[in-house]
Design a protein around this motif. Structure first.
Motif, short mmCIF file in Angstrom:
data_model
loop_
_atom_site.label_atom_id
_atom_site.label_comp_id
_atom_site.label_asym_id
_atom_site.label_seq_id
_atom_site.Cartn_x
_atom_site.Cartn_y
_atom_site.Cartn_z
N VAL A 261 0.51 118.98 -2.72
CA VAL A 261 1.63 118.99 -3.66
C VAL A 261 1.89 120.44 -4.03
O VAL A 261 0.99 121.15 -4.49
CB VAL A 261 1.30 118.15 -4.93
N GLY A 262 3.11 120.87 -3.84
CA GLY A 262 3.46 122.25 -4.10
C GLY A 262 3.70 122.53 -5.57
O GLY A 262 3.95 121.63 -6.37
N THR A 263 3.62 123.80 -5.92
CA THR A 263 3.86 124.23 -7.29
C THR A 263 5.25 123.82 -7.76
O THR A 263 5.43 123.37 -8.89
CB THR A 263 3.66 125.75 -7.41
N GLY A 264 6.23 123.94 -6.89
CA GLY A 264 7.59 123.55 -7.25
C GLY A 264 7.68 122.08 -7.61
O GLY A 264 8.37 121.70 -8.56
N GLN A 265 6.98 121.23 -6.86
CA GLN A 265 6.97 119.80 -7.15
C GLN A 265 6.32 119.53 -8.51
O GLN A 265 6.78 118.70 -9.28
CB GLN A 265 6.22 119.03 -6.07
N LEU A 266 5.22 120.23 -8.78
CA LEU A 266 4.54 120.07 -10.07
C LEU A 266 5.45 120.52 -11.22
O LEU A 266 5.53 119.85 -12.25
CB LEU A 266 3.24 120.86 -10.10
N MET A 267 6.12 121.64 -11.02
CA MET A 267 7.01 122.14 -12.07
C MET A 267 8.16 121.17 -12.32
O MET A 267 8.55 120.95 -13.46
CB MET A 267 7.50 123.54 -11.73
N GLU A 268 8.69 120.58 -11.26
CA GLU A 268 9.77 119.61 -11.42
C GLU A 268 9.28 118.38 -12.19
O GLU A 268 9.95 117.89 -13.10
CB GLU A 268 10.33 119.20 -10.05
N LEU A 269 8.10 117.88 -11.84
CA LEU A 269 7.55 116.72 -12.54
C LEU A 269 7.25 117.05 -14.00
O LEU A 269 7.50 116.23 -14.90
CB LEU A 269 6.30 116.20 -11.83
N LEU A 270 6.74 118.26 -14.26
CA LEU A 270 6.52 118.68 -15.64
C LEU A 270 7.84 118.73 -16.40
O LEU A 270 7.92 118.30 -17.56
CB LEU A 270 5.84 120.05 -15.70
N SER A 271 8.88 119.23 -15.75
CA SER A 271 10.20 119.30 -16.38
C SER A 271 10.71 117.91 -16.76
O SER A 271 11.18 117.69 -17.88
CB SER A 271 11.19 120.00 -15.44
N VAL A 272 10.60 116.98 -15.83
CA VAL A 272 11.03 115.61 -16.09
C VAL A 272 10.18 114.99 -17.21
O VAL A 272 10.71 114.37 -18.14
CB VAL A 272 10.95 114.75 -14.80
N SER A 273 8.87 115.20 -17.14
CA SER A 273 7.95 114.65 -18.15
C SER A 273 8.24 115.21 -19.54
O SER A 273 8.32 114.47 -20.52
CB SER A 273 6.50 114.97 -17.77
N LEU A 274 8.40 116.52 -19.60
CA LEU A 274 8.66 117.15 -20.90
C LEU A 274 10.02 116.76 -21.45
O LEU A 274 10.18 116.58 -22.65
CB LEU A 274 8.52 118.67 -20.80
N GLY A 275 10.99 116.60 -20.57
CA GLY A 275 12.31 116.15 -21.01
C GLY A 275 12.24 114.75 -21.62
O GLY A 275 12.83 114.49 -22.67
N ALA A 276 11.50 113.86 -20.96
CA ALA A 276 11.35 112.50 -21.49
C ALA A 276 10.59 112.52 -22.81
O ALA A 276 10.97 111.85 -23.78
CB ALA A 276 10.63 111.62 -20.47
N TYR A 277 9.51 113.31 -22.87
CA TYR A 277 8.72 113.43 -24.10
C TYR A 277 9.59 113.99 -25.23
O TYR A 277 9.60 113.46 -26.34
CB TYR A 277 7.50 114.33 -23.86
N TYR A 278 10.32 115.06 -24.95
CA TYR A 278 11.14 115.71 -25.97
C TYR A 278 12.23 114.77 -26.48
O TYR A 278 12.49 114.70 -27.68
CB TYR A 278 11.75 117.01 -25.44
N GLY A 279 12.85 114.03 -25.59
CA GLY A 279 13.87 113.06 -26.01
C GLY A 279 13.27 111.98 -26.89
O GLY A 279 13.85 111.59 -27.91
N ASP A 280 12.11 111.50 -26.51
CA ASP A 280 11.40 110.48 -27.30
C ASP A 280 11.02 111.03 -28.67
O ASP A 280 11.21 110.38 -29.70
CB ASP A 280 10.16 110.05 -26.51
N PHE A 281 10.50 112.26 -28.67
CA PHE A 281 10.10 112.92 -29.92
C PHE A 281 11.30 113.14 -30.83
O PHE A 281 11.25 112.87 -32.03
CB PHE A 281 9.41 114.26 -29.61
N THR A 282 12.40 113.62 -30.26
CA THR A 282 13.62 113.89 -31.04
C THR A 282 14.15 112.62 -31.69
O THR A 282 14.52 112.63 -32.87
CB THR A 282 14.69 114.52 -30.13
N ALA A 283 14.16 111.52 -30.96
CA ALA A 283 14.63 110.25 -31.50
C ALA A 283 13.71 109.75 -32.61
O ALA A 283 14.17 109.26 -33.65
CB ALA A 283 14.75 109.21 -30.39
#
Length: 146
Positions: A7-29
């Protein structure tokens, strides 16, 4: 036996981005359900770890010190935080979470349904592995990434 593809660093960064976006949206709500902005909720979350000086909070939350003052003023009006003189330097004000502030940040976390549902899919060993990996990547300490 076939090799597992790396698994490449770019793939990990993309998954982190998606994960953090979902977390942040959940937290904001969840913060909004407590009549708080995301920044106010994040401030309470940081203070859950312990008191912090205004300058440290501003740095941790990556915001201007004057903006931090406004956030703390609004939280203080709701009795979620209080300012106290620093024991080491009375000119410095530490911000401390009140009992009501603790209740509110606990309520925010308890109302993060999407995040909680995702974490509930993990068994105890997977939770421990995720905790250890996130700690190694994001928390300072021996062997931590810089």
């Amino acid at each position: 036996m076939p090799e597992t593809p790396r698994v490449g660093t770019g793939q990990l960064m993309e998954l982190l981005s998606v994960s953090l976006g979902a977390y942040y949206g959940d937290f904001t709500a969840a913060a909004a359900r407590e009549n708080l902005t995301a920044s106010q909720g994040k401030t309470l979350s940081v203070l859950r770890r312990g008191p912090a000086a205004m300058r440290v909070l501003a740095g941790t939350l990556a915001c201007d010190a004057s903006n931090m003052t406004g956030i703390i003023d609004r939280l203080e009006k709701r009795d979620l935080v209080r300012r106290e003189p620093s024991p080491g330097d009375r000119r410095v004000k530490n911000v401390v979470l009140t009992a009501e502030g603790e209740r509110v940040i606990d309520a925010i976390r308890a109302n993060m349904g999407t995040t909680l549902a995702g974490l509930d899919t993990l068994d105890d060993e997977e939770r421990t592995t995720l905790h250890d990996l996130l700690s190694r990547v994001f928390l300072p300490g021996p062997g931590a990434a810089s």
